[in-house]
Write an enzyme that holds these catalytic residues in place. Structure first.
Site, PDB file in Angstrom:
ATOM      1  N   THR A 118      59.249  -7.715  68.472  1.00 21.77           N
ATOM      2  CA  THR A 118      60.329  -7.911  69.455  1.00 21.77           C
ATOM      3  C   THR A 118      59.741  -8.630  70.667  1.00 21.77           C
ATOM      4  OG1 THR A 118      61.389  -5.908  68.683  1.00 21.77           O
ATOM      5  CG2 THR A 118      62.028  -6.692  70.867  1.00 21.77           C
ATOM      6  N   GLU A 142      63.483  -7.492  63.646  1.00 21.99           N
ATOM      7  CA  GLU A 142      63.750  -6.383  62.710  1.00 21.99           C
ATOM      8  C   GLU A 142      64.704  -5.392  63.364  1.00 21.99           C
ATOM      9  OE1 GLU A 142      62.592  -3.154  63.455  1.00 21.99           O
ATOM     10  OE2 GLU A 142      61.533  -3.747  65.280  1.00 21.99           O
ATOM     11  N   PHE A 143      65.414  -4.645  62.520  1.00 23.14           N
ATOM     12  CA  PHE A 143      66.359  -3.630  63.023  1.00 23.14           C
ATOM     13  C   PHE A 143      66.149  -2.325  62.274  1.00 23.14           C
ATOM     14  CE2 PHE A 143      68.217  -7.854  63.481  1.00 23.14           C
ATOM     15  CZ  PHE A 143      68.532  -7.883  64.832  1.00 23.14           C
ATOM     16  N   LEU A 144      64.896  -1.938  62.152  1.00 20.45           N
ATOM     17  CA  LEU A 144      64.577  -0.737  61.361  1.00 20.45           C
ATOM     18  C   LEU A 144      64.702   0.526  62.197  1.00 20.45           C
ATOM     19  CD1 LEU A 144      61.253  -2.050  59.755  1.00 20.45           C
ATOM     20  CD2 LEU A 144      63.539  -2.140  58.738  1.00 20.45           C
ATOM     21  N   LYS A 201      68.182  -9.235  69.303  1.00 21.72           N
ATOM     22  CA  LYS A 201      67.442  -7.982  69.168  1.00 21.72           C
ATOM     23  C   LYS A 201      67.572  -7.119  70.431  1.00 21.72           C
ATOM     24  CE  LYS A 201      64.578  -4.864  68.126  1.00 21.72           C
ATOM     25  NZ  LYS A 201      63.819  -4.306  67.076  1.00 21.72           N
ATOM     26  N   GLY A 250      74.084  13.941  74.590  1.00 20.56           N
ATOM     27  CA  GLY A 250      72.904  14.794  74.478  1.00 20.56           C
ATOM     28  C   GLY A 250      71.998  14.644  75.674  1.00 20.56           C
ATOM     29  N   GLY A 254      65.381   8.167  73.337  1.00 16.01           N
ATOM     30  CA  GLY A 254      63.948   7.901  73.517  1.00 16.01           C
ATOM     31  C   GLY A 254      63.469   7.019  72.389  1.00 16.01           C
ATOM     32  N   CYS A 257      61.600   2.044  70.696  1.00 16.53           N
ATOM     33  CA  CYS A 257      62.358   0.796  70.872  1.00 16.53           C
ATOM     34  C   CYS A 257      63.289   0.796  72.072  1.00 16.53           C
ATOM     35  CB  CYS A 257      63.169   0.497  69.621  1.00 16.53           C
ATOM     36  SG  CYS A 257      62.146   0.068  68.233  1.00 16.53           S
ATOM     37  N   LYS A 260      61.729   0.693  75.683  1.00 19.47           N
ATOM     38  CA  LYS A 260      60.958  -0.541  75.879  1.00 19.47           C
ATOM     39  C   LYS A 260      61.888  -1.763  75.937  1.00 19.47           C
ATOM     40  CE  LYS A 260      58.652  -2.041  72.090  1.00 19.47           C
ATOM     41  NZ  LYS A 260      58.858  -3.441  71.773  1.00 19.47           N
TER      42      LYS A 260
HETATM   43  C1  UDX Z   1      66.438   2.091  67.171  1.00 19.27           C
HETATM   44  C2  UDX Z   1      67.546   1.221  66.579  1.00 19.27           C
HETATM   45  O1  UDX Z   1      68.564   2.071  66.026  1.00 19.27           O
HETATM   46  C3  UDX Z   1      66.985   0.269  65.538  1.00 19.27           C
HETATM   47  O2  UDX Z   1      67.998  -0.586  65.049  1.00 19.27           O
HETATM   48  C4  UDX Z   1      65.885  -0.572  66.216  1.00 19.27           C
HETATM   49  O3  UDX Z   1      65.305  -1.493  65.332  1.00 19.27           O
HETATM   50  C5  UDX Z   1      64.809   0.337  66.799  1.00 19.27           C
HETATM   51  O4  UDX Z   1      65.422   1.265  67.708  1.00 19.27           O
HETATM   52  P1  UDX Z   1      65.074   4.249  66.405  1.00 19.27           P
HETATM   53  O5  UDX Z   1      64.198   4.038  67.604  1.00 19.27           O
HETATM   54  O6  UDX Z   1      64.439   4.596  65.118  1.00 19.27           O
HETATM   55  O7  UDX Z   1      65.938   2.925  66.131  1.00 19.27           O
HETATM   56  O8  UDX Z   1      66.080   5.422  66.810  1.00 19.27           O
HETATM   57  P2  UDX Z   1      67.637   5.735  66.731  1.00 19.27           P
HETATM   58  O9  UDX Z   1      67.964   6.455  65.503  1.00 19.27           O
HETATM   59  O10 UDX Z   1      68.417   4.520  67.018  1.00 19.27           O
HETATM   60  O11 UDX Z   1      67.766   6.749  67.957  1.00 19.27           O
HETATM   61  C6  UDX Z   1      67.291   6.410  69.261  1.00 19.27           C
HETATM   62  C7  UDX Z   1      67.478   7.559  70.235  1.00 19.27           C
HETATM   63  O12 UDX Z   1      68.847   7.706  70.574  1.00 19.27           O
HETATM   64  C8  UDX Z   1      67.005   8.917  69.738  1.00 19.27           C
HETATM   65  O13 UDX Z   1      66.286   9.550  70.787  1.00 19.27           O
HETATM   66  C9  UDX Z   1      68.287   9.670  69.438  1.00 19.27           C
HETATM   67  O14 UDX Z   1      68.152  11.053  69.610  1.00 19.27           O
HETATM   68  C10 UDX Z   1      69.228   9.069  70.484  1.00 19.27           C
HETATM   69  N1  UDX Z   1      70.672   9.122  70.105  1.00 19.27           N
HETATM   70  C11 UDX Z   1      71.122   8.400  69.029  1.00 19.27           C
HETATM   71  C12 UDX Z   1      71.574   9.836  70.889  1.00 19.27           C
HETATM   72  O15 UDX Z   1      71.198  10.479  71.893  1.00 19.27           O
HETATM   73  N2  UDX Z   1      72.904   9.802  70.560  1.00 19.27           N
HETATM   74  C13 UDX Z   1      73.384   9.086  69.502  1.00 19.27           C
HETATM   75  O16 UDX Z   1      74.605   9.095  69.283  1.00 19.27           O
HETATM   76  C14 UDX Z   1      72.457   8.375  68.702  1.00 19.27           C
END
Ligand code: UDX
Length: 443
Positions: A118, A142-144, A201, A250, A254, A257, A260
């Site tokens: 990124t 990427e969007f993982l 991204k 909630g 955190g 991704c 940052k």
């Molecule tokens: C994220 C993006 O979803 C992904 O597409 C990108 O490439 C990288 O960043 P990820 O960091 O794995 O992925 O976490 P994600 O499942 O998106 O959750 C991020 C944070 O949001 C978590 O702390 C989660 O607890 C919080 N969250 C998520 C909420 O507080 N409420 C929600 O409704 C969804």
């Protein structure tokens, strides 16, 4: 076709294993010898569902190396190195540029260098300048999502490719050939320029974080007026223009991704002398949310947490990962300890518990060393607690669990920082003498 991958962190490893599984011969290079040795033994340095199995299954097409020269003859090289944020929140691009410099001598002018890391707007252009005529640079963010990264690799919702304006046609064709599997699956492709691909991204992650911050801010109002945020989110989410995802209120977002990328987007606005109003508010609301939740807990104990013991359920930044980066659960633990409380933490992922134990041992935060204990057993975590805090959205606990917890705790109070307990269960628990507080819910 031989494909090179630079960096065997989260993104690089999934990319390498995923491409090998699609039938490509992949050479994955990393400067960290211990990582390479572990990977050669078939042990992934990160926890991701299915990764170990897939790594072993595709062993004959995967070559892990510590020598950059082994990337020679790769027709496409994916750069998957980290872009951590610096003290000001700006993305640090040292790893990206040093990767480009390192491979430059190996390139002949017919290769494609793909930036998967990124990177802020303008970076693909700069890397192209650095490489000159030795390769063609393509942006492919990427969007993982952690925890389901392999599923996201094989079933992406889109593939984004950004090309330079003077790239010859064969560069596009070759990229499409690599991703032929996704074309056949009719995954939508966004073919665009470097700058748009880079911003897609940041915009996607900031928008998702903004959805969460919006609903978190709204939860504060909902609570004041006696409304229920879950119902509000449901009512909003049924509008297909809004969608029901990422509207769970909630204690905030955190991970590696969102924090940052939101900060880096704020920076990019500033660098172009624009005011990043929404990204800034998104970040600020997230920072306030933990304090707002802490104050809720404090109010229940008459404003004083000194000497209280809390069972903290969930340690990582989200469920089923060992990743602690920017974990709201851990930040909350620090805040509680600062208030004089003692925290007993538990996570269903063994690696998450292990990583927190390491933090406690390393004494990275002096607060951890005297105020945080990681338990390997749920019952130990709850024993003698003055309150139970749900900090990660695990859906593991039913009524029987809570009856068992009731026998273990000193005081029956639940602070559901993820609104994970269903309304019916909450009603039952309240009837059984539990005090319950969620985020933007009335009981
Ligand atoms: C994220 C993006 O979803 C992904 O597409 C990108 O490439 C990288 O960043 P990820 O960091 O794995 O992925 O976490 P994600 O499942 O998106 O959750 C991020 C944070 O949001 C978590 O702390 C989660 O607890 C919080 N969250 C998520 C909420 O507080 N409420 C929600 O409704 C969804």
């Amino acid at each position: 076709m031989k494909i090179g991958v630079i960096g065997t962190g989260y993104v690089g490893l999934i990319q390498a294993v995923g491409l090998a599984h699609l039938g490509f011969e992949v050479v994955a290079y990393d400067i960290d010898l211990s990582k390479i040795e572990a990977l050669r033994r078939g042990e992934p340095p990160i926890y991701e569902k299915g990764l170990k199995e897939l790594l072993q299954q595709n062993r004959e097409r995967l070559f892990f190396t510590h020598w950059v020269e082994d990337l020679r003859d790769s027709e496409i090289v994916f750069v998957c190195v980290g872009t951590p944020q610096d003290a000001k929140g700006k993305a640090n691009l040292n790893f990206v540029f040093s990767a480009a410099e390192r491979i430059k001598p190996l390139l002949t002018g017919r290769e494609i260098v793909v930036l998967k890391s990124t990177v802020p707007v303008g970076t693909n252009r700069k890397v192209q300048q650095l490489l000159g005529n030795s390769a063609f640079v393509v942006s492919n963010p990427e969007f993982l999502r952690e925890g389901i990264a392999l599923n996201d690799f094989f079933n992406p919702e889109r593939v984004v490719l950004g090309f330079g304006e003077s790239h010859p046609q064969w560069v596009r064709e070759k990229m499409l050939k690599v991703y032929d599997y996704f074309l056949k699956k009719e995954v939508p492709f966004v073919i665009t320029d470097w700058e748009s691909a880079e911003l897609i991204k940041y915009a996607s992650n900031t928008f998702l974080a903004m959805k969460i911050s919006f609903v978190n801010e709204l939860a504060r109002l909902a609570e004041k007026v006696g409304a229920v945020i879950r119902d509000i989110a449901k009512g909003m989410g049924l509008d297909s223009r809004i969608g029901d995802k990422f509207l769970n209120a909630g204690i905030g977002w955190g991970g590696s991704c969102f924090p940052k990328d939101v900060s880096a987007l704020i920076w990019q606005f500033k660098e172009w002398e624009l005011e990043p109003k929404l990204p800034k508010a998104t970040k600020e609301i997230n920072e306030e949310q933990l304090l707002w939740f802490l104050n809720k807990i404090k109010r229940h104990y008459g404003g004083n947490l000194s000497g209280k013991t809390f069972a903290l359920l969930g340690l990582a930044f989200k469920p089923y990962t060992d990743d602690l980066r920017e974990s709201p659960a851990l930040k909350l633990a620090e805040m509680l300890i600062e208030e004089g409380a003692f925290v007993k933490g538990y996570d269903y992922v063994e690696g998450a518990r292990r990583n927190v134990k390491k933090l406690v041992e390393l004494n990275t935060s002096t607060r951890y060393s005297y105020g945080l204990m990681v338990c390997d057993d749920l019952a130990d975590t709850l024993k003698g607690a003055d309150g139970v805090i749900i900090a990660v959205e695990y859906r593991e606990w039913n009524r029987e669990h809570w009856d068992e917890f009731a026998r273990l705790v000193r005081h029956k109070a639940i602070f559901d920082g993820r609104n994970i307990l269903e309304r019916k269960l909450v009603e039952e628990l309240v009837n059984r003498g539990w005090h319950y507080e969620g985020v933007g819910v009335k009981v």
